[in-house]
Design an enzyme around this catalytic site. Structure first.
Site, PDB file in Angstrom:
ATOM      1  N   HIS A   1       6.206 -33.009  36.351  1.00  0.00           N
ATOM      2  CA  HIS A   1       6.669 -32.831  34.966  1.00  0.00           C
ATOM      3  C   HIS A   1       5.543 -33.295  34.038  1.00  0.00           C
ATOM      4  O   HIS A   1       4.839 -34.271  34.353  1.00  0.00           O
ATOM      5  CB  HIS A   1       7.884 -33.722  34.662  1.00  0.00           C
TER       6      HIS A   1
ATOM      7  N   CYS B   1      11.559 -40.652  31.698  1.00  0.00           N
ATOM      8  CA  CYS B   1      12.548 -39.777  32.337  1.00  0.00           C
ATOM      9  C   CYS B   1      13.977 -40.196  31.997  1.00  0.00           C
ATOM     10  O   CYS B   1      14.886 -39.387  32.045  1.00  0.00           O
ATOM     11  CB  CYS B   1      12.405 -39.820  33.854  1.00  0.00           C
TER      12      CYS B   1
HETATM   13  N1  ARG Z   1      14.576 -36.571  40.796  1.00  0.00           N
HETATM   14  C1  ARG Z   1      14.354 -35.973  39.525  1.00  0.00           C
HETATM   15  C2  ARG Z   1      13.822 -34.568  39.677  1.00  0.00           C
HETATM   16  O1  ARG Z   1      13.006 -34.365  40.539  1.00  0.00           O
HETATM   17  C3  ARG Z   1      13.428 -36.808  38.703  1.00  0.00           C
HETATM   18  C4  ARG Z   1      13.247 -36.308  37.311  1.00  0.00           C
HETATM   19  C5  ARG Z   1      12.271 -37.124  36.526  1.00  0.00           C
HETATM   20  N2  ARG Z   1      12.323 -36.777  35.152  1.00  0.00           N
HETATM   21  C6  ARG Z   1      11.268 -36.618  34.359  1.00  0.00           C
HETATM   22  N3  ARG Z   1      11.472 -36.412  33.087  1.00  0.00           N
HETATM   23  N4  ARG Z   1      10.045 -36.607  34.828  1.00  0.00           N
HETATM   24  O2  ARG Z   1      14.208 -33.667  38.982  1.00  0.00           O
END
Ligand code: ARG
Length: 261
Positions: free
Chosen positions: A160, A254
């Site tokens: 991300h 996150c």
């Molecule tokens: N386990 C989640 C996923 O893989 C983690 C998300 C993390 N969020 C972020 N904004 N980077 O979707």
């Protein structure tokens, strides 16, 4: 924000997640509560969503939408395991009177969108490569009426945008160049010659997954080296322990969906 009361690692959709590693759910809640307190102490209003026992990643509230000028561009998750989270976020925005646009394109909200109000009248940086699909960038331009710069993420550990880049104030960013394609690195150098540069270790410590009010930078306590560099650049680092949520592939940013009214 959304409590990690039901946080588990029961599927693997990013390289940080390992279903074989146990998660201490009580510790996750304690650490998350501390993050929430810190944000309140810094003067923020924090709203919370009710966690759903069937959605173990719901604590990562940043992924539910992206807001600018009181308008919410809703998420459409890449993986079915998280798909139902979008509706919980939509319900929040509609009950609080925010116009909310359902997205036709895959995008994971603030996970892949950052906002710089002081650049080009309000510039959006948008990641793609792992989660958000490029057509979502064009869709977001239509919904939010702001220019978007697409940035290509190329390292799966930084899947991300918010794991590799953060807005520190209205016009300043911090980022780890190695997470981006060569062309995107050139764009970032041109747009942000004064950026705070992070290295691979900082990024692996989830140091860039931060929330900043322009002065206080709340970030993972593992990222002590980046905290020192931020302090040298004039910011006040506020470290917080989030070891359990790291097992889900996330940290401070996150957990927080910013509401830009
Ligand atoms: N386990 C989640 C996923 O893989 C983690 C998300 C993390 N969020 C972020 N904004 N980077 O979707």
């Amino acid at each position: 924000m959304c409590s990690p009361r039901f946080f588990r690692v029961e599927y693997e959709i990013n390289p940080w997640m390992d279903t074989g590693v146990p998660v201490d759910a009580d510790l996750a809640v304690k650490q998350w509560e501390r993050l929430r307190e810190i944000l309140i102490e810094l003067g923020h209003t924090v709203h919370t969503l009710d966690p759903d026992p069937g959605l173990p990643d719901m604590v990562f509230a940043a992924n539910g939408a992206f807001t600018v000028d009181g308008v919410a561009y809703g998420a459409r998750f890449r993986f079915p395991q998280r798909g139902a989270e979008a509706a919980a976020h939509r319900a929040f925005y509609t009950t609080h009177g925010w116009p909310h646009t359902e997205s036709a394109e895959i995008n994971e909200g603030e996970g892949d969108f950052a906002y710089l109000p002081g650049v080009a009248g309000g510039l959006i940086l948008a990641g793609y490569g792992f989660r958000t699909a490029p057509p979502a960038h064009a869709e977001a331009v239509e919904v939010l009426g702001r220019p978007i710069v697409p940035l290509h993420l190329t390292d799966p550990r930084f899947y991300h945008l918010d794991t590799a880049l953060a807005a520190l104030d209205d016009r300043t960013i911090a980022y780890y160049p190695g997470a981006f394609s060569a062309g995107s690195q050139r764009v970032l150098r041109r747009l942000f010659p004064d950026a705070v540069l992070a290295d691979e270790a900082d990024a692996l410590d989830f140091g860039l997954n931060l929330v900043s009010d322009g002065r206080h930078v709340v970030l993972n306590s593992d990222a002590a080296a980046l905290a020192a560099r931020l302090a040298a650049a004039g910011f006040t680092p506020v470290p917080v322990e989030l070891s359990e949520l790291k097992k889900g592939g996330g940290s401070v940013k996150c957990c927080v969906a910013e509401l830009r009214g």
